[in-house]
Enzyme design. Structure first.
Site, PDB file in Angstrom:
ATOM      1  N   CYS A  80      27.763 -24.449  87.286  1.00  0.00           N
ATOM      2  CA  CYS A  80      27.367 -24.201  88.667  1.00  0.00           C
ATOM      3  C   CYS A  80      26.003 -24.843  88.843  1.00  0.00           C
ATOM      4  CB  CYS A  80      27.285 -22.692  88.926  1.00  0.00           C
ATOM      5  SG  CYS A  80      26.574 -22.271  90.531  1.00  0.00           S
TER       6      CYS A  80
ATOM      7  N   GLU B 265      23.155 -14.556  39.188  1.00  0.00           N
ATOM      8  CA  GLU B 265      22.209 -14.795  40.267  1.00  0.00           C
ATOM      9  C   GLU B 265      22.968 -14.889  41.584  1.00  0.00           C
ATOM     10  OE1 GLU B 265      20.086 -18.409  39.323  1.00  0.00           O
ATOM     11  OE2 GLU B 265      20.203 -17.978  37.171  1.00  0.00           O
TER      12      GLU B 265
ATOM     13  N   CYS C 288      22.251 -19.397  92.525  1.00  0.00           N
ATOM     14  CA  CYS C 288      23.249 -18.594  91.821  1.00  0.00           C
ATOM     15  C   CYS C 288      22.566 -17.372  91.202  1.00  0.00           C
ATOM     16  CB  CYS C 288      23.923 -19.427  90.726  1.00  0.00           C
ATOM     17  SG  CYS C 288      25.114 -18.498  89.746  1.00  0.00           S
TER      18      CYS C 288
ATOM     19  N   TYR D  65      15.665 -22.000  40.579  1.00  0.00           N
ATOM     20  CA  TYR D  65      16.494 -21.410  39.536  1.00  0.00           C
ATOM     21  C   TYR D  65      16.948 -22.393  38.460  1.00  0.00           C
ATOM     22  CZ  TYR D  65      19.857 -23.319  42.899  1.00  0.00           C
ATOM     23  OH  TYR D  65      20.518 -24.133  43.786  1.00  0.00           O
TER      24      TYR D  65
ATOM     25  N   LYS E 267      24.166 -16.521  44.921  1.00  0.00           N
ATOM     26  CA  LYS E 267      24.380 -17.918  45.328  1.00  0.00           C
ATOM     27  C   LYS E 267      23.829 -18.100  46.746  1.00  0.00           C
ATOM     28  CE  LYS E 267      27.859 -21.580  45.495  1.00  0.00           C
ATOM     29  NZ  LYS E 267      27.513 -22.068  46.844  1.00  0.00           N
TER      30      LYS E 267
ATOM     31  N   CYS F 122      32.288 -20.569  90.878  1.00  0.00           N
ATOM     32  CA  CYS F 122      31.372 -19.773  90.064  1.00  0.00           C
ATOM     33  C   CYS F 122      31.620 -18.292  90.344  1.00  0.00           C
ATOM     34  CB  CYS F 122      29.924 -20.130  90.395  1.00  0.00           C
ATOM     35  SG  CYS F 122      28.709 -19.080  89.569  1.00  0.00           S
TER      36      CYS F 122
ATOM     37  N   LYS G  61      32.918 -17.141  44.528  1.00  0.00           N
ATOM     38  CA  LYS G  61      32.742 -17.229  45.973  1.00  0.00           C
ATOM     39  C   LYS G  61      33.248 -15.956  46.654  1.00  0.00           C
ATOM     40  CE  LYS G  61      31.500 -20.495  47.861  1.00  0.00           C
ATOM     41  NZ  LYS G  61      32.046 -21.815  48.165  1.00  0.00           N
TER      42      LYS G  61
ATOM     43  N   ASP H  49      22.954 -19.726  50.183  1.00  0.00           N
ATOM     44  CA  ASP H  49      23.615 -20.711  51.035  1.00  0.00           C
ATOM     45  C   ASP H  49      22.557 -21.529  51.767  1.00  0.00           C
ATOM     46  OD1 ASP H  49      25.585 -22.132  52.252  1.00  0.00           O
ATOM     47  OD2 ASP H  49      26.181 -20.579  53.671  1.00  0.00           O
TER      48      ASP H  49
ATOM     49  N   CYS I 124      28.386 -16.666  92.259  1.00  0.00           N
ATOM     50  CA  CYS I 124      27.907 -17.018  93.596  1.00  0.00           C
ATOM     51  C   CYS I 124      28.967 -17.661  94.481  1.00  0.00           C
ATOM     52  CB  CYS I 124      26.699 -17.950  93.505  1.00  0.00           C
ATOM     53  SG  CYS I 124      27.075 -19.608  92.857  1.00  0.00           S
TER      54      CYS I 124
END
Length: 744
Positions: free
Chosen positions: A462, A143, A467, A262, A145, A444, A350, A147, A447
């Site tokens: 900023c 099956e 901006c 399962y 796996k 920035c 895995k 996550d 600007c």
């Protein structure tokens, strides 16, 4: 010592180099002490990172790095059995039980799974299994796996009655109300499944599986988080875990979770004899079962299933991190039994994280809607997990320094959760000579305004509303659903308005006319002549009068939006929808908020000093105030509509509030303690807030009233010592019904 140079690896290499020499007792003692020290360190690290993963849903390392530490500890304990103790991480099931939920004892223990990190380790397990059961005597169910987050669902008389997380394997967290919102969890087992159980149909059963979040839902959730100025989830697994552990089931319901089942605590009532047959029963019962399952009769077939799963993992709309291989026969499973933490009849193969090397060409700055400067790695395109990536966020300067990545480096990249591109780190052996540490700019880049970095904060930002890099995202946020809700003004129209120089900030929306919008060039052309309309093939297609009229109508309607919507729509740092509502309820008008001091803002329930400082900083910028004044002149309300708030409160809490007295408890602070019979404490708190009260969790001299039910403890004692008036539940109900307080 690097992760690749673990003490165990070095010790093994040293032993191999000296295997022709008899070790001295002194040498053996030294190695044993070193192994014990390393085992203690690994146990500490595993416990810490497991807590981050299971309890906080905020891992700091990858699954692969965690698994590598666990394997190293297992190898050390195999070499030195005296290191195995009851407290060793190898002897327990991973997971934690949060105190914020009621605890649930599982019908039978939920075990962890031993891992095979490569095909060699998978083959070792297969060989052990074949040796124990007899060569060729075992079949295997393979099956995917998933996550996600382990969950156990209990059914009594065929009806769903309870859901719990795996927790520590014996005890889990009660998440029944949240799981009821997951659409693919059946409320009742099918008649077919119950008929198969026969006389055992009334027996309580506990089926088990995984709650997960589809990749598409995960991306949408993070887009919403970004729009509201919240931190995004790291991967779909964390998003699923965080969503399932919400105190408010309504939040879980909006998160689009799903399940795959399962396993079962006890197979006897189901009258099935193998894993493969049990999965068929689950499907018949109405559960979601992953379709990617195969019964394999030889180790070669197991290998083939694993290879196919790895090759197609990127094609799935959910995360997998391997394949679970189980002995199919339940009788053979019973024969093989369990270790202290895992079944001997199953193994989790895995998958290695797919990582690729590429060259980091540049670290660029991206300026977001709230002004945060985010460094982004631009690298040579590379295919990872089925798609081509060429950029990945580096999050902040601390992350860059931690990983020590520099322009010109050869870097390793992967996709976190198989979704989000991520820079793992540099290949130091390939670092070009003269590569310099990267630093955040002082100005920035969009600007030229000074970059602000507050002490204790990670982000650089900023704060100028003018901006240009922030403009498009600010404009899109302003018109979005949940903010000013201006239908018909999307990304494409905003782009055209900006290109034409018609809109630079949100106040400019309200200077538009139907004629100027109608004349905008859409960028598309007519395909053929139309003499009736006076157009020729190749002429540009304008927006047109119909769409323009709708846009102007929507803009005019938005002027009536309450202050809470405006505060959210302005994109003030840390001010999402709920915070905007709390601030608006407290100050009612924009003028009152602008002149409020930071302490008054921070005193609002759910706000605090960090958000208050952000709000005051926003209103201290002259350009921001100028935009707000233009919004006022344009006719925006800039006030909170308490009649709507009162109506919503009446519907949600059952408290009927006269509109003329919508805030009779304003300025008062309540503390709830003990057990209430007519309402939960959360419900009572919501009802008090609907009448304008502040509800806090601790008693002080500033507390106006304490509401105490049976079982009240230290809070009641403190209230009595401070002379704070105490109400019982009957008095509370009179307050909620009338808005009138008893005489002190």
């Amino acid at each position: 010592m690097t992760e690749q140079q673990s003490l165990f690896d070095l010790s093994r290499a040293s032993n191999e180099a000296a295997e022709s020499h008899e070790p001295t007792p002194e040498r053996a003692d030294e190695e044993r002490r070193a192994a014990a020290a390393r085992a203690a360190e690994l146990n500490h690290q595993l416990e810490y990172h497991a807590y981050r993963y299971y309890a906080l849903d905020a891992p700091e390392i990858t699954d692969a790095a965690f698994d590598k530490m666990l394997v190293e500890l297992q190898q050390l304990e195999a070499a030195y059995p005296e290191l195995v103790t009851a407290h060793s991480y190898t002897q327990r099931v991973g997971g934690y039980v949060s105190p914020q939920f009621q605890s649930v004892t599982h019908m039978a223990r939920m075990y962890s799974m031993d891992d095979a990190m490569n095909l060699e380790e998978l083959d070792e397990w297969l060989d052990r299994t074949e040796a124990a059961l007899g060569a060729g005597q075992a079949s295997y169910t393979c099956e995917l796996k998933i996550d996600g987050l382990g969950v156990a669902l209990t059914y009594e008389n065929g009806l769903f009655v309870r859901a719990a997380t795996r927790g520590d394997g014996t005890t889990g967290e009660d998440v029944t109300l949240n799981v009821r919102t997951i659409k693919d969890v059946p409320a009742r087992l099918s008649e077919t499944a119950l008929a198969h159980m026969g006389a055992d149909a009334a027996t309580a059963i506990e089926v088990r599986g995984e709650v997960y979040m589809p990749k598409g839902s995960f991306l949408r959730l993070n887009e919403e988080a970004d729009a509201e100025g919240r931190d995004p989830f790291a991967n779909p697994r964390n998003a699923a875990a965080g969503s399932l552990r919400q105190k408010d089931p309504k939040v879980t319901a909006r998160r689009d979770l799903a399940t795959f089942l399962y396993a079962v605590a006890d197979t006897a009532p189901l009258h099935v004899t193998s894993q493969h047959d049990f999965l068929s029963w689950l499907r018949d019962a109405g559960f979601s079962v992953n379709p990617n399952v195969a019964r394999c009769t030889t180790p070669a077939e197991v290998h083939e299933f694993c290879a196919q799963a790895l090759a197609h993992r990127a094609d799935l709309d959910y995360d997998i991190d391997g394949v679970v291989v189980k002995v199919d026969s339940f009788a053979q499973q019973d024969e093989l039994g369990f270790t202290a933490r895992a079944p001997r009849w199953a193994i989790a193969f895995k998958f290695p994280p797919e990582e690729k090397e590429t060259v980091l060409r540049e670290i660029r700055i991206q300026v977001g809607r709230t002004g945060v400067l985010t460094p982004v790695a631009e690298f040579d395109p590379v295919v990872v997990a089925g798609s081509t990536i060429a950029r990945a966020t580096l999050h902040n300067i601390d992350e860059i320094r931690r990983k020590d990545v520099r322009e010109g480096d050869t870097i390793v990249v992967h996709k976190a959760g198989d979704v989000i591109p991520e820079v793992v780190g540099p290949v130091l052996a390939k670092r070009p000579e003269g590569a310099q540490e990267w630093d955040m700019p002082a100005m920035c880049p969009a600007c030229g305004s000074p970059v602000v970095h507050e002490e204790g904060e990670v982000a650089y930002r900023c704060v100028s509303i003018d901006c240009p890099a922030q403009t498009k995202e600010r404009l899109a946020h302003w018109v979005s659903r949940g903010c000013m809700d201006i239908d018909g003004v999307g990304d494409e129209l905003i782009d055209k308005l900006m290109e034409a120089g018609l809109v630079r900030d949100v106040a400019d929306f309200y200077t538009l006319t139907a004629d100027t919008v109608a004349a905008l060039d859409t960028g598309r052309t007519y395909l053929k002549d139309d003499k009736r309309r006076g157009v020729r093939a190749g002429d540009s297609i304008p927006v047109g009068a119909t769409i323009a009229a709708k846009v102007i109508d929507e803009l005019n309607k938005s002027k009536q939006q309450p202050l809470s919507r405006v505060l959210f729509a302005l994109g003030i740092r840390h001010v999402g929808k709920s915070v905007g509502e709390a601030i608006a309820r407290r100050f009612l008008t924009l003028d009152a908020l602008v002149v409020a001091n930071e302490e008054d803002i921070a005193a609002i329930d759910g706000v605090g000093p960090k958000i208050a400082a952000s709000v005051k900083q926003f209103f201290s910028v002259p350009e921001n105030l100028a935009v707000l004044e233009r919004l006022r002149v344009a006719g925006l309300t800039l006030e909170e509509d308490l009649s709507g708030e009162a109506a919503r409160a009446a519907e949600e809490t059952g408290v009927s509030v006269d509109l003329a007295e919508a805030q009779p408890l304003a300025g008062l602070t309540f503390v709830l303690t003990g057990t209430l019979e007519r309402r939960t404490r959360d419900e009572a708190g919501a009802a008090l807030k609907a009448l304008g009260a502040k509800v806090t969790g601790s008693v002080s001299k500033k507390t106006s009233y304490v509401v105490a039910g049976p079982g009240a403890g230290s809070k009641l004692t403190k209230a009595e010592s401070l002379g704070v008036p105490v109400l019982d539940e009957e008095q509370l109900e009179r307050v909620l019904a009338t808005g009138t307080l008893p005489a002190k």
